[in-house]
Design a protein around this motif. Structure first.
Motif, PDB file in Angstrom:
ATOM      1  N   MET A 138       0.823  -1.194   0.000  1.00  0.00           N
ATOM      2  CA  MET A 138       0.000   0.000   0.000  1.00  0.00           C
ATOM      3  C   MET A 138       0.861   1.250   0.000  1.00  0.00           C
ATOM      4  O   MET A 138       0.689   2.149  -0.792  1.00  0.00           O
ATOM      5  N   LEU A 139       1.801   1.256   0.899  1.00  0.00           N
ATOM      6  CA  LEU A 139       2.637   2.441   1.008  1.00  0.00           C
ATOM      7  C   LEU A 139       3.345   2.700  -0.316  1.00  0.00           C
ATOM      8  O   LEU A 139       3.493   3.840  -0.727  1.00  0.00           O
ATOM      9  N   ASN A 140       3.735   1.633  -1.014  1.00  0.00           N
ATOM     10  CA  ASN A 140       4.377   1.807  -2.320  1.00  0.00           C
ATOM     11  C   ASN A 140       3.435   2.483  -3.295  1.00  0.00           C
ATOM     12  O   ASN A 140       3.853   3.352  -4.061  1.00  0.00           O
ATOM     13  N   ALA A 141       2.156   2.088  -3.271  1.00  0.00           N
ATOM     14  CA  ALA A 141       1.173   2.705  -4.173  1.00  0.00           C
ATOM     15  C   ALA A 141       1.055   4.189  -3.860  1.00  0.00           C
ATOM     16  O   ALA A 141       0.986   5.026  -4.759  1.00  0.00           O
ATOM     17  N   GLN A 142       1.041   4.520  -2.570  1.00  0.00           N
ATOM     18  CA  GLN A 142       0.955   5.937  -2.174  1.00  0.00           C
ATOM     19  C   GLN A 142       2.190   6.696  -2.653  1.00  0.00           C
ATOM     20  O   GLN A 142       2.094   7.814  -3.137  1.00  0.00           O
ATOM     21  N   LYS A 143       3.339   6.077  -2.505  1.00  0.00           N
ATOM     22  CA  LYS A 143       4.579   6.747  -2.907  1.00  0.00           C
ATOM     23  C   LYS A 143       4.594   6.992  -4.409  1.00  0.00           C
ATOM     24  O   LYS A 143       5.028   8.034  -4.872  1.00  0.00           O
ATOM     25  N   GLN A 144       4.087   6.009  -5.161  1.00  0.00           N
ATOM     26  CA  GLN A 144       4.028   6.172  -6.623  1.00  0.00           C
ATOM     27  C   GLN A 144       3.098   7.322  -6.993  1.00  0.00           C
ATOM     28  O   GLN A 144       3.407   8.135  -7.853  1.00  0.00           O
ATOM     29  N   LEU A 145       1.948   7.362  -6.307  1.00  0.00           N
ATOM     30  CA  LEU A 145       0.989   8.434  -6.558  1.00  0.00           C
ATOM     31  C   LEU A 145       1.632   9.782  -6.267  1.00  0.00           C
ATOM     32  O   LEU A 145       1.507  10.748  -7.024  1.00  0.00           O
ATOM     33  N   MET A 146       2.368   9.852  -5.173  1.00  0.00           N
ATOM     34  CA  MET A 146       3.038  11.087  -4.779  1.00  0.00           C
ATOM     35  C   MET A 146       4.064  11.510  -5.826  1.00  0.00           C
ATOM     36  O   MET A 146       4.163  12.676  -6.176  1.00  0.00           O
ATOM     37  N   LYS A 147       4.795  10.524  -6.367  1.00  0.00           N
ATOM     38  CA  LYS A 147       5.771  10.828  -7.426  1.00  0.00           C
ATOM     39  C   LYS A 147       5.073  11.489  -8.603  1.00  0.00           C
ATOM     40  O   LYS A 147       5.550  12.486  -9.151  1.00  0.00           O
ATOM     41  N   GLY A 148       3.919  10.905  -9.003  1.00  0.00           N
ATOM     42  CA  GLY A 148       3.157  11.444 -10.124  1.00  0.00           C
ATOM     43  C   GLY A 148       2.697  12.865  -9.838  1.00  0.00           C
ATOM     44  O   GLY A 148       2.783  13.740 -10.700  1.00  0.00           O
ATOM     45  N   LEU A 149       2.233  13.098  -8.610  1.00  0.00           N
ATOM     46  CA  LEU A 149       1.760  14.431  -8.245  1.00  0.00           C
ATOM     47  C   LEU A 149       2.904  15.435  -8.250  1.00  0.00           C
ATOM     48  O   LEU A 149       2.766  16.561  -8.723  1.00  0.00           O
ATOM     49  N   PRO A 186     -10.308   3.254  -0.578  1.00  0.00           N
ATOM     50  CA  PRO A 186      -9.646   4.558  -0.720  1.00  0.00           C
ATOM     51  C   PRO A 186      -8.162   4.518  -0.411  1.00  0.00           C
ATOM     52  O   PRO A 186      -7.411   5.393  -0.830  1.00  0.00           O
ATOM     53  N   GLY A 187      -7.719   3.501   0.308  1.00  0.00           N
ATOM     54  CA  GLY A 187      -6.304   3.437   0.646  1.00  0.00           C
ATOM     55  C   GLY A 187      -5.512   2.476  -0.231  1.00  0.00           C
ATOM     56  O   GLY A 187      -4.339   2.238   0.031  1.00  0.00           O
ATOM     57  N   LEU A 188      -6.139   1.916  -1.251  1.00  0.00           N
ATOM     58  CA  LEU A 188      -5.475   0.922  -2.123  1.00  0.00           C
ATOM     59  C   LEU A 188      -4.894  -0.207  -1.290  1.00  0.00           C
ATOM     60  O   LEU A 188      -3.746  -0.605  -1.469  1.00  0.00           O
ATOM     61  N   LEU A 189      -5.703  -0.739  -0.395  1.00  0.00           N
ATOM     62  CA  LEU A 189      -5.192  -1.668   0.610  1.00  0.00           C
ATOM     63  C   LEU A 189      -5.568  -3.117   0.366  1.00  0.00           C
ATOM     64  O   LEU A 189      -5.306  -3.965   1.212  1.00  0.00           O
ATOM     65  N   ILE A 190      -6.233  -3.402  -0.759  1.00  0.00           N
ATOM     66  CA  ILE A 190      -6.689  -4.779  -0.978  1.00  0.00           C
ATOM     67  C   ILE A 190      -6.017  -5.329  -2.224  1.00  0.00           C
ATOM     68  O   ILE A 190      -6.091  -4.744  -3.302  1.00  0.00           O
TER      69      ILE A 190
END
Ligand code: SF4
Ligand code: SF4
Length: 95
Positions: A1-12, A56-60
């Protein structure tokens, strides 16, 4: 999950001039400790992936059955509502 968030942050960050102000620190707070109810996946799971698209947290993630990252799941219950097979039930967390 945290990786998905980090990727999203990179894009932003890549298009920060276009999206305006946003938090740039991906906190590693274990948000699962905030949870009042926990989603439990049962044998009805058909691994269709719908719940993972709505979490919402991309956790599944899809494994043998839907696998929830309980370290971060905040217990919002959306996955229970969207599952067409009643394969997720919210269970109150023990005190
Ligand atoms: S939506 Fe329901 S059936 Fe589909 S993967 Fe999620 S838990 Fe399984
Ligand atoms: S309860 Fe909410 S945060 Fe937790 S897995 Fe389901 S949709 Fe995601």
């Amino acid at each position: 999950m945290l990786n998905a968030q980090k990727q999203l942050m990179k894009g932003l960050l890549f298009m920060k001039d276009k999206v305006g102000i946003f938090a740039t620190d991906v906190s590693d707070t274990k948000t699962g400790t905030w949870r009042l109810a926990k989603p439990i996946v049962n044998e009805n799971c058909k691994v269709c992936g719908i719940c993972s698209k709505y979490c919402p947290g991309l956790l599944i993630e899809m494994e043998d059955i839907a696998a929830i990252d309980y370290e971060y799941c905040k217990g919002c219950g959306i996955c229970e509502v969207v599952c067409p097979f009643k394969a997720i039930l919210m269970v109150e967390e023990a005190e």
